[in-house]
Design a protein around this motif. Structure first.
Motif, PDB file in Angstrom:
ATOM      1  N   VAL A  22       0.861  -1.177   0.000  1.00 33.04           N
ATOM      2  CA  VAL A  22       0.000   0.000   0.000  1.00 33.04           C
ATOM      3  C   VAL A  22       0.897   1.225   0.000  1.00 33.04           C
ATOM      4  O   VAL A  22       1.779   1.337   0.858  1.00 33.04           O
ATOM      5  N   VAL A  23       0.674   2.110  -0.944  1.00 28.90           N
ATOM      6  CA  VAL A  23       1.453   3.353  -0.987  1.00 28.90           C
ATOM      7  C   VAL A  23       0.642   4.467  -0.359  1.00 28.90           C
ATOM      8  O   VAL A  23      -0.508   4.701  -0.759  1.00 28.90           O
ATOM      9  N   THR A  24       1.227   5.126   0.630  1.00 33.23           N
ATOM     10  CA  THR A  24       0.582   6.307   1.207  1.00 33.23           C
ATOM     11  C   THR A  24       1.488   7.519   1.012  1.00 33.23           C
ATOM     12  O   THR A  24       2.695   7.382   0.821  1.00 33.23           O
ATOM     13  N   ASP A  58       2.965  -9.991   5.626  1.00 38.10           N
ATOM     14  CA  ASP A  58       2.545 -10.233   4.241  1.00 38.10           C
ATOM     15  C   ASP A  58       1.966  -8.982   3.589  1.00 38.10           C
ATOM     16  O   ASP A  58       1.367  -9.058   2.514  1.00 38.10           O
ATOM     17  N   ALA A  59       2.139  -7.842   4.265  1.00 34.97           N
ATOM     18  CA  ALA A  59       1.694  -6.571   3.693  1.00 34.97           C
ATOM     19  C   ALA A  59       2.632  -5.463   4.158  1.00 34.97           C
ATOM     20  O   ALA A  59       3.092  -5.469   5.309  1.00 34.97           O
ATOM     21  N   LEU A  60       2.903  -4.538   3.256  1.00 38.54           N
ATOM     22  CA  LEU A  60       3.769  -3.400   3.554  1.00 38.54           C
ATOM     23  C   LEU A  60       3.010  -2.109   3.281  1.00 38.54           C
ATOM     24  O   LEU A  60       2.159  -2.062   2.393  1.00 38.54           O
ATOM     25  N   VAL A  61       3.349  -1.070   4.043  1.00 35.49           N
ATOM     26  CA  VAL A  61       2.909   0.286   3.717  1.00 35.49           C
ATOM     27  C   VAL A  61       4.150   1.075   3.336  1.00 35.49           C
ATOM     28  O   VAL A  61       5.085   1.193   4.140  1.00 35.49           O
ATOM     29  N   LEU A  62       4.174   1.573   2.109  1.00 35.40           N
ATOM     30  CA  LEU A  62       5.276   2.417   1.653  1.00 35.40           C
ATOM     31  C   LEU A  62       4.849   3.866   1.813  1.00 35.40           C
ATOM     32  O   LEU A  62       3.943   4.333   1.104  1.00 35.40           O
ATOM     33  N   ARG A  63       5.463   4.560   2.756  1.00 33.34           N
ATOM     34  CA  ARG A  63       5.154   5.982   2.950  1.00 33.34           C
ATOM     35  C   ARG A  63       6.086   6.753   2.029  1.00 33.34           C
ATOM     36  O   ARG A  63       7.315   6.701   2.190  1.00 33.34           O
ATOM     37  N   CYS A  64       5.511   7.422   1.051  1.00 29.97           N
ATOM     38  CA  CYS A  64       6.297   7.945  -0.072  1.00 29.97           C
ATOM     39  C   CYS A  64       6.120   9.441  -0.297  1.00 29.97           C
ATOM     40  O   CYS A  64       5.103  10.029   0.077  1.00 29.97           O
ATOM     41  N   HIS A  65       7.121   9.994  -0.974  1.00 33.15           N
ATOM     42  CA  HIS A  65       7.028  11.339  -1.531  1.00 33.15           C
ATOM     43  C   HIS A  65       6.838  11.171  -3.040  1.00 33.15           C
ATOM     44  O   HIS A  65       7.807  10.879  -3.748  1.00 33.15           O
ATOM     45  N   PRO A  66       5.604  11.343  -3.529  1.00 32.85           N
ATOM     46  CA  PRO A  66       5.372  11.134  -4.963  1.00 32.85           C
ATOM     47  C   PRO A  66       5.931  12.281  -5.797  1.00 32.85           C
ATOM     48  O   PRO A  66       5.792  13.448  -5.429  1.00 32.85           O
ATOM     49  N   GLN A  67       6.577  11.916  -6.903  1.00 32.02           N
ATOM     50  CA  GLN A  67       7.171  12.928  -7.795  1.00 32.02           C
ATOM     51  C   GLN A  67       6.223  13.173  -8.969  1.00 32.02           C
ATOM     52  O   GLN A  67       6.598  13.044 -10.134  1.00 32.02           O
ATOM     53  N   GLY A  68       4.969  13.516  -8.650  1.00 32.69           N
ATOM     54  CA  GLY A  68       3.938  13.722  -9.668  1.00 32.69           C
ATOM     55  C   GLY A  68       2.698  12.960  -9.271  1.00 32.69           C
ATOM     56  O   GLY A  68       2.666  12.343  -8.205  1.00 32.69           O
ATOM     57  N   PRO A  69       1.671  12.999 -10.117  1.00 33.72           N
ATOM     58  CA  PRO A  69       0.454  12.250  -9.803  1.00 33.72           C
ATOM     59  C   PRO A  69       0.761  10.758  -9.753  1.00 33.72           C
ATOM     60  O   PRO A  69       1.542  10.256 -10.555  1.00 33.72           O
ATOM     61  N   THR A  70       0.154  10.063  -8.811  1.00 34.44           N
ATOM     62  CA  THR A  70       0.414   8.629  -8.700  1.00 34.44           C
ATOM     63  C   THR A  70      -0.392   7.839  -9.716  1.00 34.44           C
ATOM     64  O   THR A  70       0.103   6.867 -10.279  1.00 34.44           O
TER      65      THR A  70
END
Lengths: 125, 125
Positions: free
Chosen positions: A30-32, A92-104
């Motif tokens: 999951v990307v947040t 069995d699940a990850l949360v990727l806390r991200c800085h998006p470089q544009g619209p996801t």
């Protein structure tokens, strides 16, 4: 499900990273947004994608439709810089806390979750 | 992957709810806290679980390990009251924004994501 030799308690309570891939070799990712906590997208990772994400600091997934490693933003340039990775109880699940470089979203929306279900139909949020 | 007769554009742009289940009959469901947006857990839903969730307003999933419908909190009482359901672009993932009636994780943690990966090992957050 494949037989898993690792005791559930090791996965739940230990400090060892023991990612649990399912019978297809995948786990959920999951990307947040690292700043707003908004959910941006949901995808799958195999071991290759997980390793590439950790090594590069940019989110990689396994594309089930294309059957290959997929770096998010590989064509659009809208990569996801990973600030932190959260791991759930059974790993069995990850949360990727991200800085998006544009619209996801490939549609141009900031998040893939640009609609909500209400009274049986979808409404843009 | 199974053949899907629905055009991707219909799923992406329309207002019709056309959930896309994978070859195992599942889609991804991310539970977030309706007030804080924190990710609480990640699971899977089949059609039965989705219908039960919509009908009851409480989160139901498909347990892959038990091979059956699983109402979250069925034994603990820690159900998840669903405030809103977000739907992603290709309709194969949902975000359930919930009011949890107790800790979400079976370990007693508020969220299943009680650890983060740092320098190759897990640290409680």
């Amino acid at each position: 499900m494949t037989t898993d030799p690792i005791e559930p308690k090791c996965r739940e309570q230990g400090s060892e990273f023991l990612p649990k891939f399912d019978s297809n070799g995948l786990l959920s990712a999951v990307v947040t947004h690292a700043e707003t906590a908004e959910v941006l997208m949901v995808a799958f990772m195999d071991r290759e994608a997980l390793d590439a994400t950790i090594a590069s600091g940019e989110a990689h997934f396994h594309s089930r439709s294309r059957g290959r490693l997929w770096k998010k933003g590989e064509s659009s340039g809208h990569v996801l810089k990973v600030a932190e990775i959260g791991v759930d109880c059974d790993q069995d699940a990850l949360v990727l806390r991200c800085h998006p470089q544009g619209p996801t979203c490939h549609t141009g929306a900031a998040s893939c979750f640009y609609r909500r279900l209400e009274d049986g139909s979808l409404h843009r949020v």
